[in-house]
Design a protein around this motif. Structure first.
Motif: not given
Length: 154
Positions: A56-64, A11-15
């Motif tokens: 990858h750059r966009a999702v890196d911080l939200p995943l952290d 869900s986070l990755c989709e957003k």
């Protein structure tokens, strides 16, 4: 290693992907000596290296911030689906109706365990395939080992 629920990570990755015109198709977490989270993406016109890097750059911080591994280290990978990726979702099947597919079966039908043919229809229980432009038959979904887009190497 304990990880957060797959649907929460997905869900986070989709957003993150949606505003970039990217679709998250699947995520895969591999544990072991070098744990990794691989996010498989798709987009209109196909995925290239720039698309993977941008996501990858966009999702890196939200995943952290989500911390999917509760502080344990892992490697984040972003990848395209690959041309021989097996169909897994209803969307995979429906988007290939009318196209050539390769099918491998658990139990033989008409003496064969492998077919190339046109995917004519799909339900969650079965598919209909046309082989040799004339022979149409139904295959139970539970009998399919793998089905993917037909690859013509000629």
């Amino acid at each position: 290693m304990k990880i957060k629920p797959k649907n929460e990570i997905f869900s986070l990755c989709e957003k993150v992907a949606s505003p970039l015109g990217i679709e998250v198709v699947e995520i895969e977490f591999k544990q072991g000596k070098n744990p990794s989270l691989t996010v498989y993406i798709d987009k209109e016109g196909g995925v290239d290296l720039d698309s993977c890097e941008k996501f990858h750059r966009a999702v890196d911080l939200p995943l952290d911030e989500l911390d999917p591994t509760y502080g344990a280290p892992y490697t984040l990978n972003v990848s395209s689906l690959g041309v021989d990726r097996p169909f897994r979702t209803e969307k995979d099947f429906l988007s290939h109706i009318g196209e050539m597919v390769e099918i491998k079966l658990y139990s033989s039908i008409r003496g064969k365990k492998q077919f190339d043919g046109v995917l004519c229809s799909y339900t969650p229980e079965a598919i209909t395939v046309r082989v040799n432009d004339k022979d149409t038959f139904t295959i139970d979904i539970k009998n399919i080992v793998k089905i993917n887009e037909y690859i013509d190497f000629e």
